[in-house]
Write an enzyme that holds these catalytic residues in place. Structure first.
Site, PDB file in Angstrom:
ATOM      1  N   GLY A  43       0.757  -1.259   0.000  1.00 27.78           N
ATOM      2  CA  GLY A  43       0.000   0.000   0.000  1.00 27.78           C
ATOM      3  C   GLY A  43       0.780   1.298   0.000  1.00 27.78           C
ATOM      4  N   ASP A 102      -5.074   1.771  10.779  1.00 23.42           N
ATOM      5  CA  ASP A 102      -6.471   1.501  11.106  1.00 23.42           C
ATOM      6  C   ASP A 102      -6.534   1.011  12.561  1.00 23.42           C
ATOM      7  OD1 ASP A 102      -9.202   1.195  10.441  1.00 23.42           O
ATOM      8  OD2 ASP A 102      -8.909  -0.929  10.053  1.00 23.42           O
ATOM      9  N   LEU A 107       1.125  -2.113  12.305  1.00 20.53           N
ATOM     10  CA  LEU A 107       2.268  -1.265  12.652  1.00 20.53           C
ATOM     11  C   LEU A 107       2.879  -1.631  13.991  1.00 20.53           C
ATOM     12  CD1 LEU A 107       1.827   2.473  11.754  1.00 20.53           C
ATOM     13  CD2 LEU A 107       3.675   0.917  11.179  1.00 20.53           C
ATOM     14  N   ARG A 164      -5.487   0.833  -6.852  1.00 26.56           N
ATOM     15  CA  ARG A 164      -4.231   1.434  -6.369  1.00 26.56           C
ATOM     16  C   ARG A 164      -3.780   2.599  -7.251  1.00 26.56           C
ATOM     17  NH1 ARG A 164      -2.129  -2.038  -2.374  1.00 26.56           N
ATOM     18  NH2 ARG A 164      -2.365  -4.250  -2.768  1.00 26.56           N
TER      19      ARG A 164
HETATM   20  P1  IMP Z   1      -4.317  -2.157  10.735  1.00 31.88           P
HETATM   21  O1  IMP Z   1      -3.374  -3.275  11.055  1.00 31.88           O
HETATM   22  O2  IMP Z   1      -5.724  -2.479  11.139  1.00 31.88           O
HETATM   23  O3  IMP Z   1      -3.880  -0.816  11.243  1.00 31.88           O
HETATM   24  O4  IMP Z   1      -4.437  -2.099   9.160  1.00 31.88           O
HETATM   25  C1  IMP Z   1      -3.492  -1.515   8.382  1.00 31.88           C
HETATM   26  C2  IMP Z   1      -3.486  -2.099   6.995  1.00 31.88           C
HETATM   27  O5  IMP Z   1      -4.798  -2.482   6.530  1.00 31.88           O
HETATM   28  C3  IMP Z   1      -3.006  -1.041   6.028  1.00 31.88           C
HETATM   29  O6  IMP Z   1      -1.619  -1.173   5.834  1.00 31.88           O
HETATM   30  C4  IMP Z   1      -3.801  -1.301   4.792  1.00 31.88           C
HETATM   31  O7  IMP Z   1      -3.075  -2.186   3.943  1.00 31.88           O
HETATM   32  C5  IMP Z   1      -5.056  -1.999   5.235  1.00 31.88           C
HETATM   33  N1  IMP Z   1      -6.196  -1.058   5.282  1.00 31.88           N
HETATM   34  C6  IMP Z   1      -6.816  -0.586   6.381  1.00 31.88           C
HETATM   35  N2  IMP Z   1      -7.801   0.271   6.062  1.00 31.88           N
HETATM   36  C7  IMP Z   1      -7.805   0.349   4.715  1.00 31.88           C
HETATM   37  C8  IMP Z   1      -8.604   1.111   3.772  1.00 31.88           C
HETATM   38  O8  IMP Z   1      -9.502   1.893   4.103  1.00 31.88           O
HETATM   39  N3  IMP Z   1      -8.277   0.924   2.465  1.00 31.88           N
HETATM   40  C9  IMP Z   1      -7.303   0.090   2.043  1.00 31.88           C
HETATM   41  N4  IMP Z   1      -6.539  -0.616   2.878  1.00 31.88           N
HETATM   42  C10 IMP Z   1      -6.787  -0.494   4.202  1.00 31.88           C
HETATM   43 MG    MG Z   2      -3.729  -3.294   1.730  1.00 34.91          MG
END
Ligand code: IMP
Ligand code: MG
Length: 184
Positions: A43, A102, A107, A164
Protein backbone atom coordinates in the site's frame (compact mmCIF):
# COMPACT_ATOMS: atom_id res chain seq x y z
CA UNK A 1 -15.72 2.21 -12.74
CA UNK A 2 -18.78 4.45 -12.82
CA UNK A 3 -18.46 7.93 -11.40
CA UNK A 4 -21.25 7.41 -8.92
CA UNK A 5 -19.47 4.47 -7.26
CA UNK A 6 -16.53 6.53 -6.14
CA UNK A 7 -16.43 9.72 -4.14
CA UNK A 8 -13.19 11.64 -3.96
CA UNK A 9 -12.36 12.57 -0.40
CA UNK A 10 -8.80 13.83 -0.87
CA UNK A 11 -8.12 15.29 -4.30
CA UNK A 12 -4.81 15.09 -6.11
CA UNK A 13 -3.73 18.67 -5.39
CA UNK A 14 -4.29 18.24 -1.64
CA UNK A 15 -2.23 15.05 -1.60
CA UNK A 16 0.54 16.82 -3.47
CA UNK A 17 0.53 19.78 -1.09
CA UNK A 18 0.55 17.62 2.06
CA UNK A 19 3.24 15.25 0.76
CA UNK A 20 5.41 18.27 0.02
CA UNK A 21 4.91 19.55 3.57
CA UNK A 22 5.76 16.16 5.05
CA UNK A 23 8.88 15.90 2.89
CA UNK A 24 10.01 19.35 4.01
CA UNK A 25 9.41 18.49 7.66
CA UNK A 26 11.34 15.22 7.43
CA UNK A 27 14.19 16.93 5.56
CA UNK A 28 14.46 19.47 8.37
CA UNK A 29 14.12 16.99 11.23
CA UNK A 30 16.72 14.58 9.83
CA UNK A 31 19.26 17.01 8.39
CA UNK A 32 22.76 15.66 9.01
CA UNK A 33 21.47 12.27 10.14
CA UNK A 34 21.71 8.88 8.48
CA UNK A 35 18.16 8.10 7.36
CA UNK A 36 16.47 4.94 6.11
CA UNK A 37 12.85 4.99 4.96
CA UNK A 38 11.04 1.68 5.14
CA UNK A 39 7.92 1.27 3.03
CA UNK A 40 5.33 -1.30 4.08
CA UNK A 41 4.29 -3.18 0.96
CA UNK A 42 2.21 -2.94 -0.96
CA UNK A 43 0.00 0.00 0.00
CA UNK A 44 2.71 2.56 0.76
CA UNK A 45 4.56 2.44 -2.55
CA UNK A 46 2.82 5.36 -4.26
CA UNK A 47 3.09 7.59 -1.19
CA UNK A 48 6.74 6.59 -0.74
CA UNK A 49 7.56 7.35 -4.37
CA UNK A 50 6.13 10.85 -4.11
CA UNK A 51 7.44 11.49 -0.60
CA UNK A 52 11.09 10.74 -1.37
CA UNK A 53 11.01 13.26 -4.19
CA UNK A 54 10.11 15.88 -1.58
CA UNK A 55 12.89 14.82 0.79
CA UNK A 56 15.89 16.97 0.12
CA UNK A 57 18.48 15.15 2.24
CA UNK A 58 20.38 11.91 1.50
CA UNK A 59 18.56 8.74 2.53
CA UNK A 60 18.13 5.07 1.69
CA UNK A 61 14.92 3.17 1.11
CA UNK A 62 13.93 -0.38 1.88
CA UNK A 63 10.74 -2.42 1.99
CA UNK A 64 9.04 -4.86 4.30
CA UNK A 65 5.92 -6.91 3.57
CA UNK A 66 3.53 -8.49 6.03
CA UNK A 67 0.34 -10.50 5.84
CA UNK A 68 -2.35 -11.00 8.43
CA UNK A 69 -3.17 -14.48 9.63
CA UNK A 70 -6.74 -15.68 9.27
CA UNK A 71 -9.55 -13.74 10.84
CA UNK A 72 -9.57 -15.44 14.25
CA UNK A 73 -5.90 -14.95 14.89
CA UNK A 74 -5.99 -11.51 13.32
CA UNK A 75 -7.89 -10.13 16.27
CA UNK A 76 -4.89 -10.92 18.43
CA UNK A 77 -2.71 -8.79 16.18
CA UNK A 78 -0.78 -11.72 14.75
CA UNK A 79 0.94 -10.68 11.56
CA UNK A 80 3.36 -12.71 9.48
CA UNK A 81 6.49 -11.32 7.88
CA UNK A 82 6.38 -12.05 4.15
CA UNK A 83 9.41 -10.06 3.06
CA UNK A 84 12.11 -8.81 5.39
CA UNK A 85 14.39 -5.80 4.98
CA UNK A 86 17.58 -6.13 3.03
CA UNK A 87 19.28 -3.37 5.02
CA UNK A 88 20.73 -3.60 8.50
CA UNK A 89 19.06 -0.87 10.55
CA UNK A 90 21.20 -1.14 13.68
CA UNK A 91 22.28 2.34 14.77
CA UNK A 92 20.32 3.99 11.93
CA UNK A 93 17.54 6.56 11.99
CA UNK A 94 14.53 4.76 10.60
CA UNK A 95 11.16 6.04 9.43
CA UNK A 96 8.44 3.53 8.63
CA UNK A 97 6.17 4.63 5.76
CA UNK A 98 2.57 3.42 5.94
CA UNK A 99 -0.46 4.09 3.77
CA UNK A 100 -3.12 3.97 6.49
CA UNK A 101 -3.20 3.12 10.17
CA UNK A 102 -6.47 1.50 11.11
CA UNK A 103 -6.50 -0.80 14.17
CA UNK A 104 -2.75 -0.26 14.58
CA UNK A 105 -2.10 -4.01 14.78
CA UNK A 106 0.08 -4.18 11.67
CA UNK A 107 2.27 -1.26 12.65
CA UNK A 108 2.53 -2.42 16.23
CA UNK A 109 3.88 -5.77 15.04
CA UNK A 110 6.37 -4.20 12.62
CA UNK A 111 7.49 -1.56 15.07
CA UNK A 112 8.22 -4.10 17.81
CA UNK A 113 10.08 -6.34 15.39
CA UNK A 114 12.26 -3.50 14.13
CA UNK A 115 12.96 -2.14 17.61
CA UNK A 116 14.62 -5.48 18.47
CA UNK A 117 17.25 -4.65 15.83
CA UNK A 118 18.38 -1.59 17.78
CA UNK A 119 17.89 1.30 15.38
CA UNK A 120 19.14 4.64 16.69
CA UNK A 121 15.61 6.01 16.28
CA UNK A 122 12.36 4.64 14.89
CA UNK A 123 9.47 6.86 13.82
CA UNK A 124 6.35 6.40 11.74
CA UNK A 125 4.84 8.44 8.93
CA UNK A 126 1.41 7.53 7.65
CA UNK A 127 -0.46 9.17 4.84
CA UNK A 128 -3.82 8.41 6.45
CA UNK A 129 -4.90 7.88 10.02
CA UNK A 130 -8.26 6.34 10.88
CA UNK A 131 -8.07 7.03 14.62
CA UNK A 132 -11.59 5.86 15.42
CA UNK A 133 -10.76 2.21 14.79
CA UNK A 134 -7.56 2.01 16.82
CA UNK A 135 -7.11 -1.11 18.97
CA UNK A 136 -3.44 -0.69 19.83
CA UNK A 137 -1.80 2.67 20.37
CA UNK A 138 1.24 3.23 18.19
CA UNK A 139 3.26 6.44 18.28
CA UNK A 140 2.93 8.18 14.92
CA UNK A 141 5.21 11.14 14.33
CA UNK A 142 3.89 12.40 10.98
CA UNK A 143 0.29 12.12 9.76
CA UNK A 144 -0.88 13.23 6.33
CA UNK A 145 -4.62 13.26 6.90
CA UNK A 146 -7.07 11.94 9.47
CA UNK A 147 -9.86 10.05 7.71
CA UNK A 148 -13.34 9.09 8.90
CA UNK A 149 -14.51 5.56 9.54
CA UNK A 150 -14.96 4.57 5.90
CA UNK A 151 -13.00 2.30 3.62
CA UNK A 152 -10.82 4.25 1.23
CA UNK A 153 -8.90 3.42 -1.94
CA UNK A 154 -6.49 5.04 -4.37
CA UNK A 155 -2.95 6.44 -4.25
CA UNK A 156 -1.63 2.94 -3.48
CA UNK A 157 -4.53 1.75 -1.31
CA UNK A 158 -6.49 -1.16 -2.66
CA UNK A 159 -9.67 -3.08 -2.36
CA UNK A 160 -8.96 -6.64 -3.44
CA UNK A 161 -5.85 -5.38 -5.30
CA UNK A 162 -7.87 -2.86 -7.32
CA UNK A 163 -7.88 0.94 -7.39
CA UNK A 164 -4.23 1.43 -6.37
CA UNK A 165 -3.73 3.54 -9.49
CA UNK A 166 -6.28 6.24 -8.67
CA UNK A 167 -4.43 9.55 -8.30
CA UNK A 168 -6.68 10.60 -5.39
CA UNK A 169 -8.11 9.07 -2.21
CA UNK A 170 -11.70 8.00 -2.65
CA UNK A 171 -14.36 6.12 -0.80
CA UNK A 172 -16.46 3.53 -2.53
CA UNK A 173 -20.06 4.19 -1.80
CA UNK A 174 -22.73 1.68 -1.00
CA UNK A 175 -23.14 -1.95 -1.93
CA UNK A 176 -21.03 -4.99 -1.41
CA UNK A 177 -17.63 -3.41 -1.65
CA UNK A 178 -17.96 -1.36 1.52
CA UNK A 179 -19.81 -4.18 3.23
CA UNK A 180 -16.85 -6.50 2.65
CA UNK A 181 -14.64 -4.27 4.74
CA UNK A 182 -17.02 -4.16 7.67
CA UNK A 183 -17.04 -7.93 7.69
CA UNK A 184 -13.27 -8.16 8.13
P1 IMP B 1 -4.32 -2.16 10.73
O1 IMP B 1 -3.37 -3.27 11.06
O2 IMP B 1 -5.72 -2.48 11.14
O3 IMP B 1 -3.88 -0.82 11.24
O4 IMP B 1 -4.44 -2.10 9.16
C1 IMP B 1 -3.49 -1.51 8.38
C2 IMP B 1 -3.49 -2.10 6.99
O5 IMP B 1 -4.80 -2.48 6.53
C3 IMP B 1 -3.01 -1.04 6.03
O6 IMP B 1 -1.62 -1.17 5.83
C4 IMP B 1 -3.80 -1.30 4.79
O7 IMP B 1 -3.08 -2.19 3.94
C5 IMP B 1 -5.06 -2.00 5.24
N1 IMP B 1 -6.20 -1.06 5.28
C6 IMP B 1 -6.82 -0.59 6.38
N2 IMP B 1 -7.80 0.27 6.06
C7 IMP B 1 -7.80 0.35 4.72
C8 IMP B 1 -8.60 1.11 3.77
O8 IMP B 1 -9.50 1.89 4.10
N3 IMP B 1 -8.28 0.92 2.46
C9 IMP B 1 -7.30 0.09 2.04
N4 IMP B 1 -6.54 -0.62 2.88
C10 IMP B 1 -6.79 -0.49 4.20
MG1 MG C 1 -3.73 -3.29 1.73
Amino acid sequence: MKGKDVKIIIPKRELKKRVKELGAKISKDYAGKELILIGILKGSFVFLADLIRQIKIPHKIDFIAVASYDQEIEGSGAVRLVKDLSANIEGKNVIIIEDIVDTGLTLNFIRKKLLLRNPKSLEIVTLLDRKERRKVQVPIKYVGFTVPNEFVVGYGLDLGERYRNLPYIAKIEGGKLTQRWFEL
